[in-house]
Design a protein around this motif. Structure first.
Motif, mmCIF file in Angstrom:
data_model
loop_
_atom_site.group_PDB
_atom_site.id
_atom_site.type_symbol
_atom_site.label_atom_id
_atom_site.label_comp_id
_atom_site.label_asym_id
_atom_site.label_seq_id
_atom_site.Cartn_x
_atom_site.Cartn_y
_atom_site.Cartn_z
ATOM 1 N N ASN A 222 0.807 -1.216 0.000
ATOM 2 C CA ASN A 222 0.000 0.000 0.000
ATOM 3 C C ASN A 222 0.840 1.266 0.000
ATOM 4 O O ASN A 222 0.382 2.309 -0.430
ATOM 5 C CB ASN A 222 -0.932 0.017 1.211
ATOM 6 C CG ASN A 222 -2.001 -1.026 1.101
ATOM 7 O OD1 ASN A 222 -2.324 -1.470 0.006
ATOM 8 N ND2 ASN A 222 -2.548 -1.448 2.224
ATOM 9 N N THR A 223 2.058 1.193 0.509
ATOM 10 C CA THR A 223 2.849 2.412 0.585
ATOM 11 C C THR A 223 3.908 2.495 -0.497
ATOM 12 O O THR A 223 4.534 3.523 -0.659
ATOM 13 C CB THR A 223 3.537 2.518 1.964
ATOM 14 O OG1 THR A 223 4.368 1.367 2.145
ATOM 15 C CG2 THR A 223 2.506 2.628 3.072
ATOM 16 N N VAL B 106 3.507 6.391 -17.442
ATOM 17 C CA VAL B 106 3.299 4.960 -17.277
ATOM 18 C C VAL B 106 2.951 4.682 -15.823
ATOM 19 O O VAL B 106 3.621 5.153 -14.911
ATOM 20 C CB VAL B 106 4.554 4.155 -17.700
ATOM 21 C CG1 VAL B 106 4.399 2.688 -17.340
ATOM 22 C CG2 VAL B 106 4.805 4.322 -19.178
ATOM 23 N N VAL B 107 1.913 3.926 -15.619
ATOM 24 C CA VAL B 107 1.485 3.596 -14.271
ATOM 25 C C VAL B 107 2.231 2.348 -13.827
ATOM 26 O O VAL B 107 2.243 1.338 -14.517
ATOM 27 C CB VAL B 107 -0.040 3.359 -14.225
ATOM 28 C CG1 VAL B 107 -0.482 2.929 -12.845
ATOM 29 C CG2 VAL B 107 -0.770 4.617 -14.653
ATOM 30 N N ILE B 108 2.863 2.431 -12.690
ATOM 31 C CA ILE B 108 3.585 1.297 -12.131
ATOM 32 C C ILE B 108 2.603 0.475 -11.296
ATOM 33 O O ILE B 108 1.750 1.017 -10.610
ATOM 34 C CB ILE B 108 4.765 1.795 -11.257
ATOM 35 C CG1 ILE B 108 5.648 2.751 -12.051
ATOM 36 C CG2 ILE B 108 5.556 0.633 -10.706
ATOM 37 C CD1 ILE B 108 6.238 2.167 -13.314
ATOM 38 N N ALA B 109 2.742 -0.843 -11.331
ATOM 39 C CA ALA B 109 1.780 -1.749 -10.698
ATOM 40 C C ALA B 109 1.533 -1.420 -9.234
ATOM 41 O O ALA B 109 0.401 -1.435 -8.779
ATOM 42 C CB ALA B 109 2.257 -3.183 -10.841
ATOM 43 N N GLU B 110 2.570 -1.129 -8.482
ATOM 44 C CA GLU B 110 2.381 -0.876 -7.063
ATOM 45 C C GLU B 110 1.580 0.408 -6.825
ATOM 46 O O GLU B 110 0.727 0.447 -5.964
ATOM 47 C CB GLU B 110 3.735 -0.803 -6.366
ATOM 48 C CG GLU B 110 4.425 -2.146 -6.362
ATOM 49 C CD GLU B 110 5.897 -2.031 -6.059
ATOM 50 O OE1 GLU B 110 6.425 -2.968 -5.461
ATOM 51 O OE2 GLU B 110 6.506 -1.016 -6.428
ATOM 52 N N ARG C 105 -3.812 3.390 -5.985
ATOM 53 C CA ARG C 105 -4.748 4.274 -6.673
ATOM 54 C C ARG C 105 -6.070 3.560 -6.915
ATOM 55 O O ARG C 105 -7.146 4.135 -6.768
ATOM 56 C CB ARG C 105 -4.165 4.765 -7.991
ATOM 57 C CG ARG C 105 -5.079 5.749 -8.670
ATOM 58 C CD ARG C 105 -4.553 6.334 -9.937
ATOM 59 N NE ARG C 105 -3.389 5.669 -10.457
ATOM 60 C CZ ARG C 105 -2.517 6.234 -11.266
ATOM 61 N NH1 ARG C 105 -2.670 7.467 -11.628
ATOM 62 N NH2 ARG C 105 -1.489 5.566 -11.725
ATOM 63 N N GLY C 106 -6.001 2.282 -7.308
ATOM 64 C CA GLY C 106 -7.213 1.495 -7.523
ATOM 65 C C GLY C 106 -8.021 1.351 -6.244
ATOM 66 O O GLY C 106 -9.244 1.423 -6.257
ATOM 67 N N ARG C 107 -7.323 1.162 -5.146
ATOM 68 C CA ARG C 107 -8.008 1.055 -3.847
ATOM 69 C C ARG C 107 -8.719 2.360 -3.509
ATOM 70 O O ARG C 107 -9.867 2.367 -3.080
ATOM 71 C CB ARG C 107 -7.004 0.686 -2.768
ATOM 72 C CG ARG C 107 -7.627 0.480 -1.418
ATOM 73 C CD ARG C 107 -6.597 -0.090 -0.432
ATOM 74 N NE ARG C 107 -7.211 -0.258 0.850
ATOM 75 C CZ ARG C 107 -7.183 0.638 1.828
ATOM 76 N NH1 ARG C 107 -6.528 1.777 1.658
ATOM 77 N NH2 ARG C 107 -7.780 0.415 2.975
ATOM 78 N N ARG C 108 -8.031 3.478 -3.717
ATOM 79 C CA ARG C 108 -8.651 4.794 -3.455
ATOM 80 C C ARG C 108 -9.842 5.020 -4.369
ATOM 81 O O ARG C 108 -10.869 5.561 -3.953
ATOM 82 C CB ARG C 108 -7.621 5.910 -3.618
ATOM 83 C CG ARG C 108 -6.626 5.990 -2.481
ATOM 84 C CD ARG C 108 -5.800 7.269 -2.539
ATOM 85 N NE ARG C 108 -5.076 7.428 -3.789
ATOM 86 C CZ ARG C 108 -3.832 6.991 -4.000
ATOM 87 N NH1 ARG C 108 -3.192 6.354 -3.051
ATOM 88 N NH2 ARG C 108 -3.249 7.187 -5.161
ATOM 89 N N ALA C 109 -9.739 4.596 -5.628
ATOM 90 C CA ALA C 109 -10.850 4.762 -6.572
ATOM 91 C C ALA C 109 -12.047 3.918 -6.145
ATOM 92 O O ALA C 109 -13.191 4.373 -6.217
ATOM 93 C CB ALA C 109 -10.405 4.375 -7.983
ATOM 94 N N LEU D 284 -15.624 5.428 -5.176
ATOM 95 C CA LEU D 284 -16.838 4.977 -5.865
ATOM 96 C C LEU D 284 -17.858 4.455 -4.867
ATOM 97 O O LEU D 284 -19.048 4.742 -4.970
ATOM 98 C CB LEU D 284 -16.497 3.904 -6.894
ATOM 99 C CG LEU D 284 -17.628 3.461 -7.798
ATOM 100 C CD1 LEU D 284 -18.136 4.630 -8.645
ATOM 101 C CD2 LEU D 284 -17.170 2.321 -8.693
ATOM 102 N N ARG D 285 -17.389 3.724 -3.865
ATOM 103 C CA ARG D 285 -18.301 3.215 -2.835
ATOM 104 C C ARG D 285 -18.918 4.377 -2.057
ATOM 105 O O ARG D 285 -20.106 4.377 -1.751
ATOM 106 C CB ARG D 285 -17.545 2.266 -1.895
ATOM 107 C CG ARG D 285 -18.427 1.529 -0.950
ATOM 108 C CD ARG D 285 -19.320 0.587 -1.712
ATOM 109 N NE ARG D 285 -20.060 -0.222 -0.769
ATOM 110 C CZ ARG D 285 -21.125 -0.905 -1.081
ATOM 111 N NH1 ARG D 285 -21.552 -0.914 -2.318
ATOM 112 N NH2 ARG D 285 -21.759 -1.604 -0.198
#
Length: 160
Positions: A4-5, A24-28, A33-37, A41-42
């Motif tokens: 996460n960090t 370029v978005v790095i996987a980590e 970012r996906g978690r925040r999105a 959204l929730r």
């Protein structure tokens, strides 16, 4: 570093390792970012569910004077008022149920298209922007949660 960090910068470094190209978005970093999105959204779904349940459905279901006047002006009467209120409440609840959230957003979006048409045709567009504004987050939710539609179909086929 924890998942996460951890983040990797796209800024060129002075080391001999090749740097990631700009943009370029790095996987980590995508994971965080996906978690925040997903959390955002929730949160949006919860806000919309509260809006539809409290501000939209409740006045119709309790027969508040403002809702009753609008439906009387339409000539639809109380039966339609209660029906639309019940549909809005069902949609608000379904927005919070993972397997139903995409379908709920589409159904509420269809109600908003109908509300827009009524606002234009009967009320001279007085509040026509409201349903259009609500369509935007509903479309976002329907699209972002579309993967749950396959889960819903699987459940329905299993039940049949």
């Amino acid at each position: 570093m924890s998942e996460n960090t951890a983040s990797v910068s796209a800024v060129p470094s002075t080391s001999s390792a090749p740097a990631a190209p700009a943009g370029v978005v790095i996987a980590e970093s995508a994971t965080a970012r996906g978690r925040r999105a997903r959390i955002a959204l929730r949160g949006l779904q919860i806000l919309l569910a509260l809006f539809y349940a409290v501000a939209s459905a409740l006045p119709k279901l309790i027969g508040h004077a403002s809702a009753a006047e609008s439906f009387d002006e339409l000539g639809w009467g109380s039966a339609w008022m209660y029906t639309i209120g019940a549909l809005e409440l069902a949609g608000a609840i379904a927005l919070l149920i993972p397997v139903l959230q995409s379908v709920a957003a589409m159904a509420l979006g269809a109600l908003m298209v109908g509300a827009f048409i009524v606002q234009i045709a009967v009320f001279a567009g007085q509040y026509a922007a409201t349903p259009l504004i609500l369509l935007v987050p509903l479309a976002l939710i329907a699209w972002a949660r579309r993967g749950h539609n396959a889960d819903l179909l699987r459940l329905l086929r299993r039940a049949a």
